[in-house]
Motif scaffolding. Structure first.
Motif, mmCIF file in Angstrom:
data_model
loop_
_atom_site.group_PDB
_atom_site.id
_atom_site.type_symbol
_atom_site.label_atom_id
_atom_site.label_comp_id
_atom_site.label_asym_id
_atom_site.label_seq_id
_atom_site.Cartn_x
_atom_site.Cartn_y
_atom_site.Cartn_z
ATOM 1 N N GLY A 62 32.776 28.640 43.759
ATOM 2 C CA GLY A 62 33.063 28.652 45.270
ATOM 3 C C GLY A 62 34.511 29.343 45.402
ATOM 4 O O GLY A 62 34.957 28.845 46.848
ATOM 5 N N ARG A 63 35.122 29.973 44.724
ATOM 6 C CA ARG A 63 36.474 30.305 44.827
ATOM 7 C C ARG A 63 36.388 31.817 45.178
ATOM 8 O O ARG A 63 35.689 32.776 44.538
ATOM 9 C CB ARG A 63 37.325 30.195 43.661
ATOM 10 C CG ARG A 63 37.713 28.723 43.488
ATOM 11 C CD ARG A 63 38.396 28.431 42.274
ATOM 12 N NE ARG A 63 37.784 28.998 41.033
ATOM 13 C CZ ARG A 63 38.098 28.587 40.123
ATOM 14 N NH1 ARG A 63 38.785 27.553 39.562
ATOM 15 N NH2 ARG A 63 37.153 28.777 38.942
ATOM 16 N N VAL A 64 37.221 32.607 45.907
ATOM 17 C CA VAL A 64 37.181 33.889 46.190
ATOM 18 C C VAL A 64 37.820 34.604 44.983
ATOM 19 O O VAL A 64 38.840 34.263 44.237
ATOM 20 C CB VAL A 64 38.337 34.337 47.394
ATOM 21 C CG1 VAL A 64 38.233 35.781 47.549
ATOM 22 C CG2 VAL A 64 37.484 33.760 48.619
ATOM 23 N N ASP A 65 36.774 35.462 44.752
ATOM 24 C CA ASP A 65 37.309 36.344 43.490
ATOM 25 C C ASP A 65 38.151 37.747 44.012
ATOM 26 O O ASP A 65 38.107 38.377 44.518
ATOM 27 C CB ASP A 65 36.212 37.092 43.053
ATOM 28 C CG ASP A 65 36.362 38.027 41.711
ATOM 29 O OD1 ASP A 65 37.320 38.554 41.473
ATOM 30 O OD2 ASP A 65 35.496 38.202 40.919
ATOM 31 N N ARG A 66 39.739 37.214 43.613
ATOM 32 C CA ARG A 66 40.543 38.322 44.069
ATOM 33 C C ARG A 66 40.450 39.467 43.635
ATOM 34 O O ARG A 66 40.739 40.561 44.301
ATOM 35 C CB ARG A 66 41.965 37.446 43.618
ATOM 36 C CG ARG A 66 43.143 38.371 44.475
ATOM 37 C CD ARG A 66 44.450 37.881 43.909
ATOM 38 N NE ARG A 66 45.561 38.782 44.603
ATOM 39 C CZ ARG A 66 46.643 38.911 44.038
ATOM 40 N NH1 ARG A 66 47.240 38.267 43.197
ATOM 41 N NH2 ARG A 66 47.549 39.915 44.741
ATOM 42 N N GLU A 67 39.916 39.696 42.523
ATOM 43 C CA GLU A 67 40.022 41.420 42.050
ATOM 44 C C GLU A 67 38.583 41.822 42.923
ATOM 45 O O GLU A 67 38.995 43.149 43.412
ATOM 46 C CB GLU A 67 39.621 41.329 40.633
ATOM 47 C CG GLU A 67 40.567 41.271 39.776
ATOM 48 C CD GLU A 67 40.536 41.246 38.122
ATOM 49 O OE1 GLU A 67 39.304 41.929 37.990
ATOM 50 O OE2 GLU A 67 41.382 40.891 37.483
ATOM 51 N N ALA A 68 37.881 41.064 42.963
ATOM 52 C CA ALA A 68 36.759 41.912 43.956
ATOM 53 C C ALA A 68 37.081 42.041 45.158
ATOM 54 O O ALA A 68 36.595 43.037 45.857
ATOM 55 C CB ALA A 68 35.385 40.890 43.820
ATOM 56 N N PHE A 69 37.700 41.106 45.903
ATOM 57 C CA PHE A 69 38.462 41.216 47.228
ATOM 58 C C PHE A 69 39.351 42.453 47.382
ATOM 59 O O PHE A 69 39.073 43.522 48.214
ATOM 60 C CB PHE A 69 39.220 39.907 47.461
ATOM 61 C CG PHE A 69 40.040 39.995 48.873
ATOM 62 C CD1 PHE A 69 39.237 39.598 50.045
ATOM 63 C CD2 PHE A 69 41.366 40.546 48.969
ATOM 64 C CE1 PHE A 69 39.978 39.579 51.099
ATOM 65 C CE2 PHE A 69 41.952 40.661 50.327
ATOM 66 C CZ PHE A 69 41.163 39.872 51.220
ATOM 67 N N ALA A 70 40.161 42.709 46.233
ATOM 68 C CA ALA A 70 41.111 43.731 46.425
ATOM 69 C C ALA A 70 40.205 45.357 46.172
ATOM 70 O O ALA A 70 40.676 46.113 46.764
ATOM 71 C CB ALA A 70 42.060 43.693 45.270
ATOM 72 N N ALA A 71 39.112 45.089 45.471
ATOM 73 C CA ALA A 71 38.440 46.311 45.171
ATOM 74 C C ALA A 71 37.959 46.612 46.361
ATOM 75 O O ALA A 71 37.429 47.930 46.574
ATOM 76 C CB ALA A 71 37.639 46.064 43.892
ATOM 77 N N LEU A 72 37.314 45.723 47.330
ATOM 78 C CA LEU A 72 36.558 46.074 48.349
ATOM 79 C C LEU A 72 37.671 46.877 49.305
ATOM 80 O O LEU A 72 37.328 47.115 50.647
ATOM 81 C CB LEU A 72 36.172 44.821 49.080
ATOM 82 C CG LEU A 72 34.830 44.358 48.369
ATOM 83 C CD1 LEU A 72 34.276 42.829 48.947
ATOM 84 C CD2 LEU A 72 33.644 45.497 48.620
ATOM 85 N N LEU A 73 39.011 46.450 49.412
ATOM 86 C CA LEU A 73 39.848 47.034 50.312
ATOM 87 C C LEU A 73 39.885 48.627 50.152
ATOM 88 O O LEU A 73 39.904 49.124 48.894
ATOM 89 C CB LEU A 73 41.294 46.581 50.191
ATOM 90 C CG LEU A 73 41.595 45.267 50.739
ATOM 91 C CD1 LEU A 73 42.815 44.495 50.041
ATOM 92 C CD2 LEU A 73 41.573 45.080 52.114
#
Ligand code: PMP
Length: 415
Positions: free
Chosen positions: A147-158
């Protein structure tokens, strides 16, 4: 016993005189200490007047008290200028104000808004509606198995089409603390502002909006021992100045004539049309002072003690499974499931044992879907809880059995 706060803290809360059970639903709302109740009654009994308008002593007194409350919030959030603090009706109201006042300007067809997969409906539905109504896309950063945000996936969506980012500081479902400073830095690297939903962070963590570099930060008074119907929107002054008021009316104008264009006052008052909830703001300031008086470090140690104790106690029970990793950075929340028994049945059983918890999807059904759960049972702690409250949960869980919800809704996903 247990916790880093004295058990006498409980005596500050009048409700326990008549409702002595274990109240473990503090993430939904907290009880109010006498200090907050007294501040509210004191305001109505000794100052009560409208603010920013009255040319009389009580009017000035009320205005001073209201602005002092704003300064108190500014200090609590480490805001540079009190004008960057807008009083709202709560987190939901704060998010909607940003979505409708700024989102509708920044986001157009083909654009996108990026949120995380753990958002509460209050920081999800306003963005979703904005996307639907503007022809934009709502991008959702995935969470991992814990249940933690995946920071790499987050950055990739930007990317160039993302115009705004909205993230929760702490999950109301699992108590997970997001790396908001890093996520905000990613948003800024993409040249877009970030809004933080701090509803669950504010009672458990010191918040410094400048250190986080947050553009907007929202929270509700009632989650930190203050009154319902009051909340805060912190906004960076240049962004607040761009925010179109979603409501206009009394207290927002320098002067109105039938023919001239309306001249509005500066923020924050421009964004607070109508008679504000002055007693609410004063109650919130009293609540922030109350928590300061207990000491933020002691509150944190108390949270850590109770969260670790609860995880230990629950893990020792048959069929009970703690969800996520609440002890990693404790935020007063422990979610669990009982294999084979619907969370509603567990919640109902605990209620019969005088233990108040929240059970279900916690206004975050899309997050629960990704966790592949029909719901959880959530313990959420406040400053008055003790290890005895956790023991009461553990005792009651020994006799929990499948009930109405388990048999009527034999979904197996929570098993
Ligand atoms: N966000 C989160 C993370 C929350 O936990 C809550 C309250 N459950 C909200 C937003 C909404 O807060 P309010 O109902 O006070 O507007």
């Amino acid at each position: 016993a247990g916790g880093a706060l004295p058990a006498s803290v409980r005596d500050d809360f009048p409700i326990f005189a008549t409702r002595p059970g274990a109240y473990l639903d503090n993430a939904a709302t907290t009880h109010k200490p006498r200090q907050v109740l007294d501040a509210i009654v004191g305001y109505y009994s000794s100052a009560n007047s409208n603010v920013g308008r009255g040319y009389h002593t009580l009017g000035r007194l009320s205005t001073d008290l209201y602005e002092e409350a704003r300064a108190c919030v500014a200090q609590a959030l480490h805001v540079a200028k009190p004008e960057e603090v807008v009083f709202t009706a709560g987190t939901t109201d704060s998010v909607n104000l940003v979505v409708d006042g700024l989102g509708r300007r920044l986001v157009g067809p083909g654009d996108a808004v990026l949120v995380t997969g753990m958002e509460h409906n209050s920081n999800l539905l306003p963005w979703r509606r904005l996307a639907e109504e503007t022809g934009a896309r709502l991008l959702v950063a995935p969470t991992d198995g814990r249940g933690r945000v995946d920071r790499e996936a987050f950055a990739a969506l930007l990317g160039p089409r993302v115009k705004l980012v909205a993230i929760s500081h702490v999950s109301n479902v699992l108590g997970t603390v997001n790396p908001v400073r890093e996520l905000i830095a990613d948003a800024h690297g993409n040249g877009v502002p970030a809004l933080v939903d701090g509803a669950q962070a504010i009672p458990h963590h010191p918040v410094d909006v400048q250190a986080l570099d947050a553009d907007f930060y929202c929270f509700s008074a009632h989650k930190i021992y203050g009154p319902m119907g009051t909340g805060v929107l912190y906004g960076r002054s240049d962004l607040l100045a761009d925010l179109r008021p979603t409501r206009v009316g009394g207290g927002t104008v320098k002067g109105v004539s039938a023919t001239e264009p309306v001249r509005y006052v500066p923020v924050p008052h421009r964004l607070e049309a109508g008679t504000p909830n002055v007693a609410g703001a004063i109650g919130l300031a009293a609540a922030l002072r109350y928590v300061d008086g207990l000491g933020r470090a002691a509150v944190r140690a108390h949270d850590e003690d109770l969260v670790r104790f609860a995880v230990r106690r629950l893990s020792g029970l048959p069929r009970v499974r703690v969800v996520g990793a609440p002890e990693e950075n404790p935020s007063g929340i422990v979610s669990f499931v009982v294999d084979g028994i619907h969370p509603y049945d567990v919640g109902g059983h605990l209620d019969q044992h005088d233990v108040a918890v929240r059970a279900g999807v916690h206004c975050a059904s899309t997050f629960l879907d990704t966790l592949d759960l029909v719901g959880t049972v959530r313990l959420s702690f406040g400053v008055y809880n003790t290890r005895d409250d956790v023991d009461a949960v553990a005792r009651a869980l020994r006799t929990v059995r499948p009930g109405f919800w388990t048999t009527e809704h034999p979904a197996t996903r929570f098993l």
